[in-house]
Design an enzyme around this catalytic site. Structure first.
Site, PDB file in Angstrom:
ATOM      1  N   TYR A 108       0.504  -4.252  11.627  1.00 57.77           N
ATOM      2  CA  TYR A 108       0.618  -2.993  11.110  1.00 57.77           C
ATOM      3  C   TYR A 108       1.069  -2.085  12.344  1.00 57.77           C
ATOM      4  O   TYR A 108       1.731  -0.987  11.805  1.00 57.77           O
ATOM      5  CB  TYR A 108      -1.008  -2.613  11.085  1.00 57.77           C
ATOM      6  CG  TYR A 108      -1.555  -3.100   9.604  1.00 57.77           C
ATOM      7  CD1 TYR A 108      -2.248  -2.073   8.817  1.00 57.77           C
ATOM      8  CD2 TYR A 108      -1.348  -4.302   9.435  1.00 57.77           C
ATOM      9  CE1 TYR A 108      -2.686  -2.773   7.629  1.00 57.77           C
ATOM     10  CE2 TYR A 108      -1.990  -4.717   8.132  1.00 57.77           C
ATOM     11  CZ  TYR A 108      -2.486  -3.954   7.351  1.00 57.77           C
ATOM     12  OH  TYR A 108      -3.124  -4.708   6.096  1.00 57.77           O
ATOM     13  N   HIS A 141       0.710  -1.163   0.281  1.00 57.44           N
ATOM     14  CA  HIS A 141       0.054  -0.022  -0.138  1.00 57.44           C
ATOM     15  C   HIS A 141       0.764   1.136   0.031  1.00 57.44           C
ATOM     16  O   HIS A 141       0.365   2.403   0.527  1.00 57.44           O
ATOM     17  CB  HIS A 141      -0.941  -0.100   1.166  1.00 57.44           C
ATOM     18  CG  HIS A 141      -1.987  -1.070   1.031  1.00 57.44           C
ATOM     19  ND1 HIS A 141      -3.110  -0.854   0.426  1.00 57.44           N
ATOM     20  CD2 HIS A 141      -1.847  -2.196   1.791  1.00 57.44           C
ATOM     21  CE1 HIS A 141      -3.875  -2.131   0.517  1.00 57.44           C
ATOM     22  NE2 HIS A 141      -3.143  -3.153   1.291  1.00 57.44           N
ATOM     23  N   ASN A 198     -10.192  -3.339   1.803  1.00 58.76           N
ATOM     24  CA  ASN A 198      -9.791  -3.223   0.468  1.00 58.76           C
ATOM     25  C   ASN A 198     -10.947  -3.226  -0.248  1.00 58.76           C
ATOM     26  O   ASN A 198     -12.177  -3.057  -0.045  1.00 58.76           O
ATOM     27  CB  ASN A 198      -9.030  -4.554   0.068  1.00 58.76           C
ATOM     28  CG  ASN A 198      -7.730  -4.915   0.690  1.00 58.76           C
ATOM     29  OD1 ASN A 198      -6.998  -3.744   0.905  1.00 58.76           O
ATOM     30  ND2 ASN A 198      -7.387  -6.168   0.878  1.00 58.76           N
TER      31      ASN A 198
END
Length: 805
Positions: free
Chosen positions: A465, A178, A251
């Site tokens: 993350y 990303h 997404n």
């Protein structure tokens, strides 16, 4: 003579003036023996601090943390007391002494100024002198300091060194995935109170607005790669809620490549450029990705989506978003249901075609970024409706798939969507780096009312993350970067670390405490508390049995597509696998797809010049679930509600075009929300056959066909003749036709598509509904028909393989 006036006691004053130990007596001195106002403040601080601590002789909630008491009871609010003296919890007795740097000396108690709006961080240089980072005015920003005009540059030039050093360190580590993204500010507006389902504050009442920051992105490419690569797209939403930040990190596809986070590094390593030569960039059409895919049958469903038109959206404004995983909603009573999150664009779901996407990469690699920016700047704010897909654990047990498997979706026919609100993106970022690049989305960021499921891919993301952001943004304080900081109050005992911004008052950075009155104290049932889902089973490495079925939902997706969409899927597989050098990998993919659909596998085998291989052995011998077609899975199911708004229309003009007609059509398109542009062979003014000259807005060279959604060829024999001699204009029309876009030709304008070899009928001989040809006297009628075709985006009925034009 002795005075009868009582002298204020100074007993213990030395201990107050010191910073270690104190007498056993708890009564503080009345004076520190000085009239110094700082001493008086210090005395007040010490006395109030002692009293605050004494007010908590013990921790009465300690026993509730153990055994059955902890299991049965809701968490209790932490023990805390308050003091009427602000200095009781201060770091220093002199905190109220003002200065231009420290402020006015009046700290806002119970507040963290870093939680204010981004106005606190915005900077403007209007009418200001240039300075160094230390605020020193710069006298000369053109020349370095030298020993003579032709001499060596001197090391003492601290201005040059600061400027170059900062420049050398301006870039930060890009995201592993990303990396290529675009973002916008906006708000989420709740349609109706959802307190029966969740206590999350964005859904607390109808009309409630919660600020959001939304980032769209490609997945595989690097930060400088193209927007229109075939890829999944990120759809990440940061809600700045009343009770902290909630990141819904999703997404544009509702399923994923893998079932367990253990495989995520392998997936990304496989799809990234191959390590020996660094190729290809932002593409999956290479051996390592398809080698991994062909040996990982769980990927089959996702491959069907990525090889479909979903992977080449027309715009970020025209693609769906999904939370992918199964989450929990938890209400104030502690009751829970499972939920999947769906975003649906008001502009409808529309895509590019592959040949167009490839050409756009060369014409404008920022195509999606520019589209989003321009729409917001001109007030055409993108909107997306959020829906819940809610089901109970008991319902989930009866599904033919496991809701903890991220390679599976819940068909809408099985569980309908509940619209709950919408986001409106109404402001572009002020600074791309400070906001879009530094924003940190983490699946671990949830708020009361939202909770995790045991999805093994989600569980790994919860760690990954946060861990990534610590490295990428320079440490554990990335939450203090303005775009990441919550609007909700931020108070905890976390301190220090690189790039720490907050200057915490007081001596206390632990809990429980009495020296700060027990603050900050735990929220108890008012705060976030994990849903007490029962835990059962042995420690094991493996997957549930339902996870072993890999093909039924891929088949569902295939049979739910229109014939045109199925053709595009076959073409995409053919293109990707044609680039694969290793024949055995191609064969494995075809064998895998035989479990999805025999016709699909046969068409692909034929396109690759392969004999149809045996079907790949299935991991599960249980009967394959059978699903009826789901129209919701087709892009054509959601045409949108915004008509021709923001669609780009080229009006081809040349010397002799009908100027009055062009201006009339131009004004009409603008009034209906489209974005017309006058396109010609070169920039400059062109004389017209009627009316004032026209000014070409963009040349055919800079504005090729793929940057427009439709084309108008106005009347005017001179313009048609000039453009007919320009191969760029003829190519423009051929590509408009090949990419199934609407055309409007008026009067003599019909001559230009004729010269380009553009047929006016479909392959079956019927009239093409998206090619409108009218005489000059019927412009209004022609524009109305053109607008109708434009609102439909494309006329796929004209598409052939290979293309006719």
């Amino acid at each position: 003579m002795a005075s009868n006036k009582k002298t204020p006691s100074t007993d213990g004053a030395g201990s107050v003036l010191s910073s270690m130990s104190s007498p056993s007596e708890t009564d503080p001195p009345h004076s520190l023996g000085s009239s110094n106002p700082s001493a008086a403040a210090l005395l007040s601080k010490a006395a109030a601090g002692q009293a605050l601590s004494a007010a908590m002789p013990d921790n009465p909630k300690e026993a509730g943390q153990y055994g059955e008491a902890a299991r049965a009871a809701a968490p209790a609010e932490g023990v805390h007391v308050a003091s009427a003296e602000p200095l009781a919890t201060a770091s220093t007795a002199g905190e109220t002494i003002p200065s231009p740097k420290v402020g006015e000396g009046a700290p806002a108690l119970g507040d963290n100024a870093a939680n204010a709006s981004l106005d606190r961080a915005r900077s403007d240089d209007s009418a200001c002198m240039l300075t160094t980072n230390q605020g020193v005015p710069v006298g000369d920003n053109q020349n370095s300091l030298k020993a003579g005009l032709r001499g060596a540059t001197l090391m003492e030039d601290f201005i040059l060194r600061e400027k170059i050093t900062h420049f050398d360190h301006e870039r930060i580590t890009e995201r592993v995935v990303h990396a290529r993204g675009s973002a916008a500010h906006g708000y989420f507006e709740c349609y109706k109170e959802q307190s029966k389902l969740t206590r999350a504050t964005p859904f607390a009442k109808a009309g409630k607005r919660t600020p959001v920051f939304v980032r769209f992105s490609t997945v595989a490419g690097e930060r400088g790669s193209t927007d229109t690569a075939r890829d999944a797209r990120g759809f990440a939403v940061k809600f700045y809620t009343d009770e902290g930040n909630w990141d819904l990190v999703g997404n544009n596809i509702p399923v994923f490549f893998i079932q367990d986070a253990m495989k995520f590094p392998d997936l990304v390593h496989a799809v990234k450029p191959e390590p020996h030569n660094g190729m290809p960039q932002a593409a999956s059409a290479h051996d390592t990705f398809w080698d991994f895919a062909s040996l990982s049958p769980e990927i089959t469903h996702m491959l069907m989506w990525v090889m479909s038109d979903r992977a080449i959206p027309r715009s970020y404004r025209m693609m769906q978003g999904f939370g992918v995983h199964t989450f929990r909603l938890v209400n104030a009573k502690g009751q829970s249901v499972f939920c999947k999150f769906h975003w649906s664009p008001m502009a409808g779901t529309h895509s590019l075609v592959w040949d167009e996407a490839v050409k756009i990469s060369g014409a404008d690699s920022d195509f999606h970024r520019r589209d989003l920016w321009e729409a917001i700047e001109c007030g055409e704010y993108p909107e997306y409706e959020l829906s819940f897909q809610v089901f109970t654990e008991e319902q989930a047990e009866g599904f033919p798939f496991d809701v903890l498997d991220a390679t599976k979706l819940v068909p809408e026919e099985l569980v309908p969507l509940i619209p709950v609100g919408k986001i409106v993106l109404n402001r572009n970022p002020d600074n791309f780096f400070a906001e879009t690049e530094q924003v940190a989305f983490c699946t671990a960021h949830i708020v009361p009312g939202i909770d995790f499921s045991n999805d093994p891919l989600l569980q790994g993301r919860i760690h990954s993350y946060v861990d990534t952001q610590i490295t990428r943004l320079g440490g554990a304080n990335f939450h203090e970067i303005p775009i990441n900081s919550p609007l909700a109050p931020l108070h905890n005992n976390q301190r220090d670390g690189i790039h720490r911004q907050a200057i915490n008052r007081g001596r206390v950075a632990y809990e429980p405490n009495s020296l700060a009155g027990g603050c900050p104290f735990q929220a108890g049932s008012k705060g976030f508390n994990s849903f007490p889902a029962p835990v059962d089973g042995d420690k094991v490495r493996g997957k549930p049995e339902k996870f072993a079925e890999h093909y039924a939902q891929g088949r569902l997706f295939w049979i739910s597509q229109t014939a045109v969409e199925q053709d595009h899927i076959v073409h995409a597989f053919r293109f990707e696998l044609s680039k694969v050098q290793t024949v055995a990998i191609r064969q494995r993919i075809v064998s895998m797809l035989r479990n999805v659909d025999e016709a699909l596998a046969q068409r692909l085998a034929d396109g690759l010049g392969l004999a149809l291989p045996p079907a790949m052995p299935r991991a599960s011998m249980l009967p394959m679930p059978s699903y009826p077609p789901s129209p919701e899975l087709s892009l054509t199911f959601r045409p949108g509600k915004t008509g021709i708004h923001t669609l780009r229309v080229a009006i081809l003009v040349g010397p002799g075009s009908d100027g009055a007609q062009v201006r009339s059509i131009y004004a009409s398109l603008l009034a209906d929300g489209a974005v017309p542009r006058l396109v010609g062979s070169q920039l400059g003014r062109v004389d017209t056959s009627g009316g004032a000259p026209l000014a070409v807005e963009i040349s055919l060279e800079a504005g090729p066909s793929v940057l427009f959604d439709a084309v108008v060829i106005p009347d005017g024999q001179g313009g048609v003749q000039q453009l007919g001699g320009d191969a760029n204009a003829l190519d423009f029309l051929r590509l408009q036709y090949r990419h199934c876009k609407p055309m409007l030709a008026i009067g003599a304008g019909k001559g230009l598509p004729d010269k380009a070899g553009v047929p006016l009928t479909l392959p079956d001989g019927k009239p093409d509904p998206a090619i409108i040809v009218v005489p000059s006297g019927e412009v209004v009628k022609g524009v109305a028909a053109f607008n109708k075709a434009l609102a439909a985006h494309r006329a796929f009925a004209r598409e052939t393989d290979p293309p006719r034009v």
